[in-house]
Design an enzyme around this catalytic site. Structure first.
Site, PDB file in Angstrom:
ATOM      1  N   LYS B 186       0.849  -1.199   0.000  1.00 12.66           N
ATOM      2  CA  LYS B 186       0.000   0.000   0.000  1.00 12.66           C
ATOM      3  C   LYS B 186       0.877   1.239   0.000  1.00 12.66           C
ATOM      4  O   LYS B 186       1.898   1.286   0.697  1.00 12.66           O
ATOM      5  CB  LYS B 186      -0.891  -0.031   1.244  1.00 12.66           C
ATOM      6  N   SER B 263      -9.409   1.519   2.516  1.00 14.39           N
ATOM      7  CA  SER B 263      -8.458   2.260   1.720  1.00 14.39           C
ATOM      8  C   SER B 263      -7.304   1.405   1.203  1.00 14.39           C
ATOM      9  O   SER B 263      -6.530   1.881   0.377  1.00 14.39           O
ATOM     10  CB  SER B 263      -7.890   3.423   2.534  1.00 14.39           C
ATOM     11  N   SER B 287      -9.949  -0.394   6.903  1.00 10.13           N
ATOM     12  CA  SER B 287      -9.339  -0.318   5.572  1.00 10.13           C
ATOM     13  C   SER B 287      -8.737  -1.619   5.066  1.00 10.13           C
ATOM     14  O   SER B 287      -8.356  -1.706   3.895  1.00 10.13           O
ATOM     15  CB  SER B 287      -8.264   0.781   5.558  1.00 10.13           C
TER      16      SER B 287
END
Lengths: 546, 546
Positions: B186, B263, B287
């Site tokens: 990420k 996310s 997330s």
């Protein structure tokens, strides 16, 4: 989603099928899948309908004809393990023999998903058989595939083409004439923040991160282009095959089943695949012209020294040049114009010459296509010229190239035995044995050749094929590749010895398995005529295709 | 290759077709292509056969039924300009009505190539019409597509999923239990040599290159995993939707037509697409759990503080945790075991509790699926517990999260007005207005809640759905997304407030357009029970699917 458990593993069926016939079809479907998993080529051949009309398409190519499909399978080396999760049957109404479109979803063991669409047809003799299909393969399956369209899971990046890629990897530095253009940078150029790998993973692992873009990269970024990624190259750029033992053979979308050419292999494939608009490459002995020729692209090797080599990992500095590969002449010109010093463009005498001695290096079908094309040229008288002893020039080119390449890379290669592929290692090894006397003699030959070329060409444009043949098949042996390489380098070494710019335009086509394949028409102009040469090639292309 | 100029632009034909019928088919084929190019949705709907059996597959999904295909087209926004270069017709023998498989090659204006396989069927009333097909659309086309399989050119990288990717991007640092595993990192974690972008291109442009891997990245690399790339995130990770205004909405291969969740959106999609085996993400308010739930993946939010946040761009440090997304529980455990301090794993009391107040946040079909599943659990008594005022906890969580997020990013956001998408910008703006008193009061509520949760849960495992619904459709409005977000965050904030580890296991399925969609079963355990919690979830999964 939607994995319904239907009878016999069928997710949905539209149309009517007798239950025994359905079983027979599913037997063939699963038998084919099993043959795929075990890569049983003989069985796979039987499951595809014989004849020239059978179709098989995937993201790399559409193959037409049973035998081309069979040849493709022989090279593929099997399908990764997968599980069929959905099977949809669509019986084609009233078909005789029975035809069913089977659309199935597969989940590879490595994740993602694939899709297979197959048009299956019941064979003529299937009705005469027992419902028991045991031994069906031996007798030939009761159902065969007459057309298939398949795709598997997509990797994050195609490692045959790219070392690293981004969205973008590096943004443009300013807005300009290359706004919207995307660049695949050969892994010989410095890109700030990345190391130069030179197509050799071990070299990459030890290489420092670059802090400044190579001049050629910076020029494109200043003109508005973004860098998509750093693309693969043959090891230290010392090959024109596009076969890197570490990253694999780059795909050639223009000739399925053939090599893509190199050493600007990644940039060429990236452009051909539509993954970049500009391939930034280098050409020492053909490394832009050859992949352009093999993949039907536009390319230019610039005048030696015209584009700064700052930030470039060299191979043989006396011959190394920077250039670009594109799909259109307009983009080629835009990349060149953004990079070449302004006002540097010499005008050009648009008269053509050929050297039949050079063209004689080519395969017969290339000679024929070349002769046909030059006969068509209505402007520019095509005169045959004598360039002298081209074998001697080629030998001298090879000697100096080998000596310089060893001076550049010999120390590292000596410290890392066994790292390079055998053909590249042998090339460097030959370079290590060139004596100073031999090199000096070769340089004298090249200097004389350069003077002679200038005199004979007299500012005119030399036409020749960009490569001695269309792209060799993937099945080509190392010996065959070596033979093609020697024939091609004999031709490309003229521009190398002369320091001339050379444009490759995708204007020739020759017969190839399953159709035709591209070959480049090469225009070699006087030093400094780069932009004018692109313009002339563009005019020729317009005339040829009109 | 092999672009033969055949009559009427047909490259090859197998089978017999009356010339007028052939013209009629080609008229439909080219009419469909023209409708594609102009994105004429009404015409496209007419060219596809009506009914629930019509098929359309591409690399993103196989859609079944005319109306699902039509809905997909409504979202797609057109097909990039392209030229058809080959058309192969295969008449299905004896079919009635006539059926022809049409396989065509397309070349997008942006380069590369595409392939379309379409099964066309002549409509029942076509024979009654005049050969003149002018106005065919108004009357309905004479031929319609009953099945299609298409793919276009592949980009170098899918920018919705990846910021940058390589082959690999970064090699493993050693050999270990994660040998062969590939990681999508990420874009909040430091990867040496790259900047942290946080899902905001302008932030990336100003960010320094990292010189050291984040601890969580280093741990995976030490265990043998390679880094495939840096994957997209919602802006500054402040969303659970997976819709980034800059890089787009990440695909959800598990639910075509739905958002992928965030996310940790890029890592989740990368794993679901088979482009990575491990997604390295963060979970502040859901997330990891939410994209795992939406895409049918395994995921864990670890105990707060159990995994070092060194090298991580924070969102709200009081709640930020590191975790992973995988396709299998085994890989999830391997990633966790490679990262968590050895011996840190607390044992687990395998008794389950539920909070009906929490589950009441969910859509009815999720509640139903959850109730069915918990009824099935034969081990571990499932007791209903009272966790107190969960609305108060959620409000306090939001307050502290917003205040911390503003402390982390407020200065940069203030200096860069207009850079963030409107929903994220509004979230930060709300955070900017939280008073010290309000934050202090919220922290008191959270401290009390944590004590209460510890007491009520008493070391047991809380079961709940990982999200309040299956993945919302791409057509969902900002308001709908906001509503789902609030319902989900109310549920996920329990683990946030308690600092608890939470595993999401893909064990629920609910009805969805065209089939079913996954929802995660979330297991929330005591702090420090991370590995045992994965093991327990694995056992539950084995029991459920047995």
């Amino acid at each position: 989603m939607g994995r319904h458990s239907a009878p016999l593993g069928v997710t949905s069926i539209d149309g009517e099928l007798d239950e025994n016939v359905l079983l027979e079809l599913l037997d063939a479907f699963h038998g084919y899948e099993a043959a795929l998993m075990s890569n049983d080529l003989e069985a796979l051949d039987l499951y595809f309908a014989p004849g020239p009309s059978t179709l098989r398409g995937d993201p790399s190519a559409l193959l037409v004809g049973h035998d081309r499909i069979s040849a493709f399978r022989g090279l593929r080396g099997g399908v990764p393990p997968r599980t069929i999760t959905e099977v949809h049957l669509r019986v084609v109404a009233g078909s005789s023999p029975l035809a069913v479109l089977v659309v199935s979803v597969s989940v590879p063991a490595k994740g993602g998903s694939g899709l297979q669409t197959q048009l299956w047809t019941r064979t003529a003799d299937a009705e005469e058989r027992a419902a028991d299909t045991a031994g069906a393969i031996a007798a030939g399956p009761a159902w065969v595939i007459s057309a298939a369209h398949v795709h598997g899971a997509t990797p994050a990046v195609d490692g045959r083409v790219w070392r690293v890629a981004g969205a973008p990897l590096v943004p443009a530095a300013a807005s300009g004439p290359l706004d919207g253009a995307t660049v695949a940078v050969k892994d010989l150029f410095a890109v700030a923040g990345f190391a130069i790998g030179g197509g050799v993973p071990q070299y990459l692992a030890e290489a420092p991160l670059e802090t400044v873009d190579a001049d050629a990269v910076a020029a494109l970024r200043r003109a508005g282009a973004t860098v998509v990624g750093i693309a693969q190259t043959d090891e230290f750029a010392y090959s024109i095959a596009g076969r890197n033992v570490h990253s694999g053979t780059t795909p050639n979308p223009a000739v399925p089943g053939a090599i893509g050419g190199g050493s600007s292999s990644g940039p060429a494939s990236a452009v051909a695949l539509g993954q970049a608009t500009i391939g930034l490459g280098t050409d020492t002995g053909g490394s832009i012209r050859v992949p352009a020729s093999y993949q039907g692209l536009w390319g230019i090797r610039t005048t030696h020294g015209a584009v700064s080599a700052e930030g470039l990992l060299p191979l043989a500095p006396s011959f190394d040049t920077v250039g670009w590969l594109t799909r259109t002449p307009e983009m080629l010109r835009a990349a060149a114009a953004a990079t070449l010093p302004s006002g540097a463009g010499a005008a050009l005498d648009a008269r053509f010459v050929v050297s039949h001695d050079l063209v004689a290096s080519c395969a017969p079908e290339v000679q024929e296509a070349f002769d046909e094309l030059t006969d068509e040229l209505v402007f520019g008288l095509v005169e045959d010229v004598d360039l002298g002893d081209l074998d001697e020039v080629f030998a001298a080119f090879r000697t100096v190239q080998g000596a310089e390449a060893w001076r550049v890379h010999g120390e590292w290669i000596t410290a890392h035995p066994g790292v390079l592929g055998p053909d590249i290692a042998e090339r460097f090894e030959l370079g290590s044995r060139i004596t100073p006397d031999a090199e000096a003699a070769a340089r004298q030959v090249l200097a004389a050749a350069r003077d002679r070329f200038d005199e004979v060409l007299a500012g005119r444009v030399l036409l020749l094929p960009s490569a001695s043949s269309a792209a060799p098949q993937l099945t080509a042996s190392a010996d065959e590749i070596a033979t093609v390489r020697a024939a091609t380098l004999r031709m490309t070494s003229v521009a190398g010895a002369g320091g001339f710019p050379a444009v490759s335009a995708p204007l020739l086509r020759v017969p190839a398995p399953g159709g035709t394949a591209p070959v480049g028409l090469c225009l070699v102009g006087p030093r400094g005529s780069d932009l004018a040469l692109i313009d002339l090639a563009t005019t020729v292309a317009a005339q040829i295709t009109a």
